[in-house]
Design a protein around this motif. Sequence first.
Motif, PDB file in Angstrom:
ATOM      1  N   ARG A   1       0.837  -1.201   0.000  1.00 19.69           N
ATOM      2  CA  ARG A   1       0.000   0.000   0.000  1.00 19.69           C
ATOM      3  C   ARG A   1       0.873   1.253   0.000  1.00 19.69           C
ATOM      4  N   HIS A   2       0.241   2.373  -0.304  1.00 21.88           N
ATOM      5  CA  HIS A   2       0.905   3.684  -0.301  1.00 21.88           C
ATOM      6  C   HIS A   2       2.176   3.666  -1.162  1.00 21.88           C
ATOM      7  N   THR A   3       2.060   3.150  -2.366  1.00 17.32           N
ATOM      8  CA  THR A   3       3.260   3.029  -3.208  1.00 17.32           C
ATOM      9  C   THR A   3       3.501   4.260  -4.084  1.00 17.32           C
ATOM     10  N   ALA A   4       2.577   5.218  -4.084  1.00 19.15           N
ATOM     11  CA  ALA A   4       2.733   6.378  -4.977  1.00 19.15           C
ATOM     12  C   ALA A   4       4.004   7.158  -4.653  1.00 19.15           C
ATOM     13  N   GLY A   5       4.259   7.391  -3.346  1.00 21.50           N
ATOM     14  CA  GLY A   5       5.448   8.152  -2.949  1.00 21.50           C
ATOM     15  C   GLY A   5       6.745   7.480  -3.352  1.00 21.50           C
TER      16      GLY A   5
END
Length: 873
Positions: free
Chosen positions: A352-356
């Motif tokens: 999860r939260h891989t955009a950054g």
Amino acid sequence: MVVGHAVRRSVRPPRYGALVADSTPFDDLFGYAMEALADGPLPVGELVERLDRAGRLDGLRADGLDDEDLAEAVEDEILVTDAVWSSATDVIALSSHLTEGLVLTHRLTADEMARGHVALDPDLDVLDWDDGDGLALADGSPLVHERGAYIPGEDNAVLVGPDGWLDEFAPGDLVAFVRTGRSVRVEPAGALNGDQHEVELLRGASAGWIPPGGGAEALPIVLDALTSDPTAFRHPVRPLGELLHAAGLEQRGFSFGRAGDDWKSAGEEHYQRELDRLSHSWGFNRCCRDAFGQAYEALTRTAHGLDIDARAVAAHLSHGAVAPALAEYCIELRRESQLSDLAAAVLAGSPRHTAGPRLLVAEVADHRGDALAAEAALRRALGDDPTYGPAASRLAHYELDRGELARAITLLRHDDLDPEGPMLVYLEDFRHRFDAPYVGVGRNERCPCGSGRKFKVCCAQDRVPPLSARTELMTQKLVLFAHRQAQRPHLVAIATSACDPDDPELTSSIDEMVGTPLVIDFAIWEGGIAGDYLAERGELLPADERKLIEELVEQRRRLWEVTAVDPGTAMTLRDTATGDHVVINEHLASLELEAGELFMARVARLEDQNQLMGMPMSIPHRLRDSALRLVDSAPDADQLALWYGQAIAFPTVVNSDRDPLVLCRAEVTTAMALPALHAVLDPVLDRMDEGEWCEHDAPDHADGSERDDDDDEDWLDDVILRGTVAFEADRLAVEANSEARMERLLAIITAAVPDAEVVADERTDLRRLASRRGGVDIPDTKGQGKGEVPPAEAEAILDQLIRKKEVAWVEESIPALGGLTPRQALDDPTRREDLLALLRELGHSARLSGGAQGFDADRIRSLLGLEPDDRFG
């Protein structure tokens, strides 16, 4: 405080220890100083005395040095290499005395055994500090100093020997490193000696290096301890790191501070400065700062090969602008490989939260010139989290490169981005201007593009602007690329060429010049940025844009003369080198330029029209010859910037001594009465009146004989005043028109008047005053001026000087007029038009600069008997 490894000097020494031992004669001050230090460390004062008694300082005195300056001069002569060390208490020692026979110990770790290297900091930091060529093991094998991963505030350097050099040891073993000359013997430490003496030496040395609230490296502390007693550390004792702790110090990174004190290490100070800078530039609030701090800590851990909480770090990186800010920070410090390692570790451990972290991947790929990989990572980032604004902003640049204007605008309208962002505003305005001819056109009407086909089967479905309509957008792509972080050093170097190296505000001048469109244009075309753009983004570009940039890269900047103007539509230009004429479709420039004016530019010859490319540079008529020589020399970006900087520089106004004109006024207090002042000042200055003096030069008689001050009563009308002094109550008012004259007057007064004290010293540079007239606020030369607005008399003097130079100018030989004076050119049919063009330029420049240019064109026209030109009124 020592930050980083500033004490490691970059210039490595000849091995003077060996020369001294061989009694080699010396024929310079450095050599004699080395000879004096051969018997052991000396306080600098005693070293100076020895050199003086031997007559070795006579040359310095002959150069004008006073006795009180000799110690500093000697240190400047000898502290240029690591052959000597100067302690915090100004004791100087030969490095060979400090390192010969040195025994340092270190406890090996399992990681060091596995990697075949040994950490230098802090236990072995001093072992090779004075030998840039590297040391060798006892068998002659090289012992290599490798710097290790760069982390601000840390020293990750290691010593690397040949394969198997540590095989006889086991993790946890205490190993002794014994230095003899340039050789190091590595052996078991064996039984340790008592080390209280060494602890006390380190405790005493730390006092000279560790400031309140700060820290210092181990290196200078240990060297000072050795300077105090060069016999210390000649037998195995505990490792230096343990001894420094025993001396009351604690370690953070490479910094040591006093245990129990509130202090910051070099790494902590660096991080705080960078966090404040990034917080300001990226608009961080408290939660953003906290998330950035967590991400930075994870970056440091992965750089050391330590584990991280991937899910937590992924969330921190995807918070606000944390990821792009961290990327900016790391890429600027060339830590992009550490950034890649962090992104890989996070992506491997967090679903999860891989955009950054994907944005980090994109930033590293972009920095390395892999546009396709960067674009792919950004698309993945937005796919994983469509609400992530930073990825949308970055991806818009790639869509723009591809010519996908609508997609770029859609991305920039992202809810997480500024709806008034400058890039979005520009692109929407461009699209509006392009779409305007098509608004209200019926489906069956002729297409406005001129194809002759119906609108519904032509541009209604897939409206692509022709190349001639996209050159403006293409130029903006190049400008955006030029402003990338990777290009910043290149831009700064070119901007520096355009600035005066003697400018006391050089740094701010360079910062301003970096943003100058013309300097950016030099960097793009002559500076190679357009070539870099093609190499990195060329495969994304529409084919016709790529081909045009390739052609323009090979094309030289030319000097053009305007021969005809159709205001608001087009101009006819003549190439001053070849004589060829070309018609340019140009709306704005055709409104501003007139026939006869010159400018430097590139011209794009397109299928349907010709256009100016990039930023044209207007050339004053007076600079025509030098501009011709410039373009004929095929200049690079630095040469263009240098010429540009000299062309726009405000002329330096000088006095009769050729000193730059600076209005100086100082106040000097004294308790002496006027009669006493006359007694001490009359012999050294010229009396003008009661309580008034001056320094002056009297002009000679016409026959060459010297003029006597008593020749006539009005002698002051003819003299050149260098400065004046007037007694007012309890102080002397001192005035001069250059800093050199003011310094000389103050030196005379303070030498003659025993209690003289300078209590005010204000200086106004007339060149800077002229710049202020044009709306540019330039700080005072020495920062001593007290007011924001220069004194009224400075304005009056500047006007007087300019008017005087205008009167002289009309009678001077002007290269731009073929060597004729303006008055002669007025009567010469072959040069009259050149004169009028020159006057038009003066008027045009004065209008644009708000009067900062100096000469008044209408006043000069009046001097020549011409009518004023009301266009510039």
